[in-house]
Design a protein around this motif. Structure first.
Motif, short mmCIF file in Angstrom:
data_model
loop_
_atom_site.label_atom_id
_atom_site.label_comp_id
_atom_site.label_asym_id
_atom_site.label_seq_id
_atom_site.Cartn_x
_atom_site.Cartn_y
_atom_site.Cartn_z
N GLU A 55 -5.03 9.73 10.84
CA GLU A 55 -5.17 9.69 9.31
C GLU A 55 -4.61 8.14 9.24
O GLU A 55 -3.97 7.31 9.86
CB GLU A 55 -4.48 10.48 8.57
CG GLU A 55 -2.92 10.69 9.11
CD GLU A 55 -1.89 11.63 8.35
OE1 GLU A 55 -2.53 12.27 7.58
OE2 GLU A 55 -0.84 11.94 8.78
N SER A 56 -5.08 7.56 7.89
CA SER A 56 -4.55 6.18 7.43
C SER A 56 -4.18 6.33 6.04
O SER A 56 -4.84 7.10 5.34
CB SER A 56 -5.27 5.38 8.10
OG SER A 56 -6.54 5.29 7.03
N PHE A 57 -3.28 5.36 5.56
CA PHE A 57 -3.11 5.22 4.13
C PHE A 57 -3.47 3.58 4.09
O PHE A 57 -2.72 2.85 4.71
CB PHE A 57 -1.98 5.58 3.56
CG PHE A 57 -1.69 5.82 2.18
CD1 PHE A 57 -1.65 6.90 1.48
CD2 PHE A 57 -1.78 4.69 1.40
CE1 PHE A 57 -1.58 7.11 0.33
CE2 PHE A 57 -1.66 4.82 -0.10
CZ PHE A 57 -1.56 6.03 -0.70
N SER A 58 -4.26 3.14 3.15
CA SER A 58 -4.35 1.84 2.91
C SER A 58 -4.34 1.25 1.61
O SER A 58 -4.73 2.18 0.53
CB SER A 58 -5.75 1.18 3.67
OG SER A 58 -6.69 1.99 2.96
N VAL A 59 -4.05 0.13 1.22
CA VAL A 59 -3.94 -0.64 0.14
C VAL A 59 -5.00 -1.70 0.02
O VAL A 59 -4.36 -2.73 0.75
CB VAL A 59 -2.76 -0.89 -0.74
CG1 VAL A 59 -2.63 -1.50 -2.02
CG2 VAL A 59 -1.88 0.40 -0.80
N GLU A 60 -6.21 -1.78 -0.56
CA GLU A 60 -7.05 -2.86 -0.65
C GLU A 60 -6.81 -3.69 -1.97
O GLU A 60 -7.12 -2.91 -2.95
CB GLU A 60 -8.36 -2.50 -0.26
CG GLU A 60 -8.81 -1.50 0.81
CD GLU A 60 -9.81 -0.68 0.99
OE1 GLU A 60 -10.86 -0.91 -0.06
OE2 GLU A 60 -10.34 0.06 1.90
N PHE A 61 -7.08 -4.80 -1.95
CA PHE A 61 -6.95 -5.82 -3.27
C PHE A 61 -7.64 -6.95 -2.96
O PHE A 61 -7.69 -7.35 -1.82
CB PHE A 61 -5.54 -5.66 -3.63
CG PHE A 61 -4.61 -6.40 -2.72
CD1 PHE A 61 -4.15 -7.86 -2.77
CD2 PHE A 61 -4.13 -5.77 -1.75
CE1 PHE A 61 -3.52 -8.38 -1.80
CE2 PHE A 61 -3.18 -6.37 -0.64
CZ PHE A 61 -2.90 -7.64 -0.93
N SER A 62 -8.11 -7.59 -4.12
CA SER A 62 -8.64 -8.81 -4.03
C SER A 62 -7.96 -9.86 -3.55
O SER A 62 -6.55 -9.74 -3.78
CB SER A 62 -9.26 -9.24 -5.48
OG SER A 62 -9.52 -10.51 -5.49
N ASN A 63 -8.55 -10.74 -2.41
CA ASN A 63 -7.60 -11.87 -1.74
C ASN A 63 -7.48 -13.05 -2.86
O ASN A 63 -7.17 -14.19 -2.19
CB ASN A 63 -8.02 -12.17 -0.49
CG ASN A 63 -9.64 -12.47 -0.41
OD1 ASN A 63 -10.19 -12.59 -1.44
ND2 ASN A 63 -10.24 -12.60 0.72
N GLY A 64 -8.26 -13.24 -3.97
CA GLY A 64 -8.18 -14.39 -4.87
C GLY A 64 -7.01 -14.94 -5.38
O GLY A 64 -6.55 -15.94 -5.34
#
Length: 336
Positions: A55-64
């Motif tokens: 399993e995994s938990f990730s937080v993805e967000f714009s790199n701008g």
């Protein structure tokens, strides 16, 4: 931590897979040691667990809006300044369960434009709301750490009271030159055979009881150590010996030539940081069954970053930048 459950979902939901295995969805990633990667269009903090289930938990967000160094590491933060962003269509938190272990080099999986097709995701929860808050902290303020690399621990340099021997605005535990004489503390603490020492066994050339690394006139000849050097090389008193016998002027009380200058050795050091990542009012949904779960606060974990450049300037050096170290209000803040 208080958690608000909605729908019929209960933490610890049991889900049956096609092969008959039982998968336990726990979202048990709080206080994880996070990893970070930057992709073409996004940055990702993530944690992976392959102990009981994959399993995994990730937080993805714009790199701008996130500042990175040339090597892809996060730039040094402003301590005390939080970074926050809302979870939405562009920024999201994702929990996944896989049918096998993730491949080595997880950055490629989480930050690739097209992630590898294997392993297969067999369950996924995606954020439907929430706010991510990143708290930058120093991660090197333990008493037994040696931030400035001079051979003395923070505790030995009285970091709690921010002792500043040379009154240059840089406390000793951050200062590579505690007495401000342009000779590094790490060099002045070295004791060679035949060196004069004080009662504590510390190098004390003039025998005044003050060790050289805290004495701005090491040979007690009335000329400050930093001025006992030629203008040809004003930032290293060790390199200059008027009589050429290998003993630098600043350790020879018979050599009293004085060379006034405004040069200071570099005081830049490296520091260790960490980002504490928390998600407030986190809600997540399972698109396959429509169930949701909410967390009032979810402390995902910390991302540690070592040896980040930390420029420092003695207050007497008017040609240097900001003289005030950017640090937490209390030396104990951000310790392990």
């Amino acid at each position: 931590m208080r958690r608000l459950l909605s729908g019929i979902f209960l933490l610890g939901l049991l889900s049956a897979c096609d092969d008959g295995d039982i998968i336990v969805t726990t979202f048990d990633f709080e206080n994880s040691n996070l990893q970070f990667c930057d992709g073409t269009s996004k940055n990702v903090f993530y944690a992976v667990n392959d102990t009981d289930v994959f399993e995994s938990f990730s937080v993805e967000f714009s790199n701008g809006g996130f500042s990175l160094n040339d090597n892809g590491s996060i730039r040094e933060p402003g301590i005390g300044d939080t970074i926050s962003f809302d979870l939405n269509n562009s920024n999201r938190a994702v929990y996944r369960i896989y049918d096998a272990d993730l491949p080595s080099g997880n950055d490629a999986y989480f930050c690739s434009v097209v992630p590898p097709s294997s392993p297969t995701v067999i369950e996924e929860w995606v954020s439907t709301g929430g706010k991510v808050v990143l708290y930058p902290e120093f991660n090197d303020l333990a008493g037994d750490s040696d931030i400035d690399g001079d051979g003395f621990t923070n505790l030995e340099e009285n970091f709690i009271e921010e002792q500043d021997t040379d009154n240059d605005g840089i406390p000793d535990y951050l200062d590579i030159d505690d007495d401000g004489d342009n000779v590094r503390t790490a060099d002045e603490k070295i004791v060679n055979v035949g060196d004069a020492v004080n009662d504590d066994g510390e190098k004390d050339t003039d025998g005044d009881g003050i060790p050289n690394y805290l004495d701005n006139d090491d040979d007690n000849d009335g000329v400050l150590t930093r001025f006992e050097v030629s203008q040809d090389n004003p930032d290293d008193p060790r390199a200059f010996s008027s009589i050429g016998d290998g003993t630098p002027n600043y350790l020879n009380n018979e050599q009293t030539a004085e060379f006034i200058h405004d040069e200071y050795i570099s005081h830049d050091i490296f520091r260790n940081y960490r980002y504490v990542l928390r998600i407030d009012d986190l809600s997540m949904g399972n698109p396959d069954n429509g169930e949701t779960i909410r967390f009032q606060n979810y402390d995902l974990g910390t991302y540690a970053q070592a040896r980040v450049s930390f420029p420092l300037c003695p207050s007497q050096n008017t040609d240097c930048g900001d003289n005030t170290p950017d640090g937490p209000d209390e030396p104990g803040e951000g310790t392990n």
